[in-house]
Write a protein that holds these residues in place. Structure first.
Motif, PDB file in Angstrom:
ATOM      1  N   LEU A  10     -36.530  19.237   0.698  1.00 28.80           N
ATOM      2  CA  LEU A  10     -37.405  18.162   0.855  1.00 28.80           C
ATOM      3  C   LEU A  10     -37.341  17.187   1.640  1.00 28.80           C
ATOM      4  O   LEU A  10     -37.863  16.635   2.292  1.00 28.80           O
ATOM      5  CB  LEU A  10     -37.225  17.611  -0.512  1.00 28.80           C
ATOM      6  N   GLU A  42     -39.696  15.616   8.342  1.00 24.96           N
ATOM      7  CA  GLU A  42     -40.857  15.813   9.767  1.00 24.96           C
ATOM      8  C   GLU A  42     -41.879  15.088   9.108  1.00 24.96           C
ATOM      9  O   GLU A  42     -42.589  14.875  10.570  1.00 24.96           O
ATOM     10  CB  GLU A  42     -39.741  17.414   9.408  1.00 24.96           C
ATOM     11  N   GLN A  66     -38.194  17.297   4.622  1.00 24.55           N
ATOM     12  CA  GLN A  66     -38.995  17.973   5.184  1.00 24.55           C
ATOM     13  C   GLN A  66     -40.458  16.222   4.819  1.00 24.55           C
ATOM     14  O   GLN A  66     -41.385  16.495   6.386  1.00 24.55           O
ATOM     15  CB  GLN A  66     -40.122  18.977   3.766  1.00 24.55           C
ATOM     16  N   HIS A  67     -40.099  15.829   4.635  1.00 23.21           N
ATOM     17  CA  HIS A  67     -40.454  14.679   4.900  1.00 23.21           C
ATOM     18  C   HIS A  67     -39.764  13.225   5.565  1.00 23.21           C
ATOM     19  O   HIS A  67     -40.891  12.782   6.570  1.00 23.21           O
ATOM     20  CB  HIS A  67     -39.617  13.558   3.344  1.00 23.21           C
TER      21      HIS A  67
END
Lengths: 83, 111
Positions: A58, A64, A61-62
């Motif tokens: 998570l 990125e 992903q954040h």
């Protein structure tokens, strides 16, 4: 949910007489009493490991998403040649 | 249908702990506590691994749902603004617009 899963696992581990063909029932005839005094360390380890992996995914992903947004914003400003 | 199209990455990403991820993380934690209660275990002290896992799952699902919701709202806003831009005659600001002070009567205090 966990109790149902525990029941399914118990069917697989113990060589009991084959349970009825219903998949997720909790009939008292086929399920043994849960023993909370002896934790299933494999399941505990898997749960903590999965949680750690999910948080790592998570956060990655954040980060990125943030870098991609900044990159697109910079590219948009560069195209229009504003300040 | 794609859950998060590529153009959604042009939007500013929501913060990691936003209203969706916090709420769903809390809901996941509550469901672990409920599971403890239904199985006659100590509510807060038992199954910490379960509580952590379900709260994490809630946060992950909440974060992606909020991203999708923000994308849908931004898309609707863009279509609305495009429509307004293409139909200026329908959205002309009327010149004879009265202010509320002109419509009301003068205030006469009664003492």
């Amino acid at each position: 949910m966990a109790a149902g899963l525990r029941a399914v696992r118990r069917w697989g581990l113990v060589a009991a007489p084959p349970p009825p063909s219903l998949a997720f029932t909790r009939s008292a005839f086929v399920v043994k009493k849960a023993n909370n005094a002896q934790p299933n360390w494999l399941r505990v380890g898997l749960a903590f490991g999965t949680s750690a992996a999910l948080w790592a995914l998570l956060i990655k992903q954040h980060n990125e998403d943030v870098t991609e947004y900044e990159r697109r914003k910079a590219r948009a400003h560069q195209c229009r040649q504003c300040s | 249908m794609v859950f998060l199209p590529d153009e959604s990455r042009s939007l500013p990403p929501p913060p990691l702990l936003n209203k969706g991820s916090v709420w769903l993380g809390f809901a996941g934690w509550m469901s672990a506590l409920l599971d403890n209660a239904f199985n006659h275990r100590p509510v807060f002290g038992a199954g910490i691994h379960r509580q952590v896992l379900l709260a994490t799952l809630g946060c992950v699902v909440g974060y992606h749902l909020v991203k999708r919701a923000e994308y849908v709202h931004a898309k609707v806003d863009r279509e609305l603004c495009e429509y307004i831009r293409h139909h200026p005659e329908d959205f002309r600001r009327s010149t004879g617009k009265k202010r509320i002070g002109q419509l009301l009567e003068d205030f006469q205090p009664v003492r």
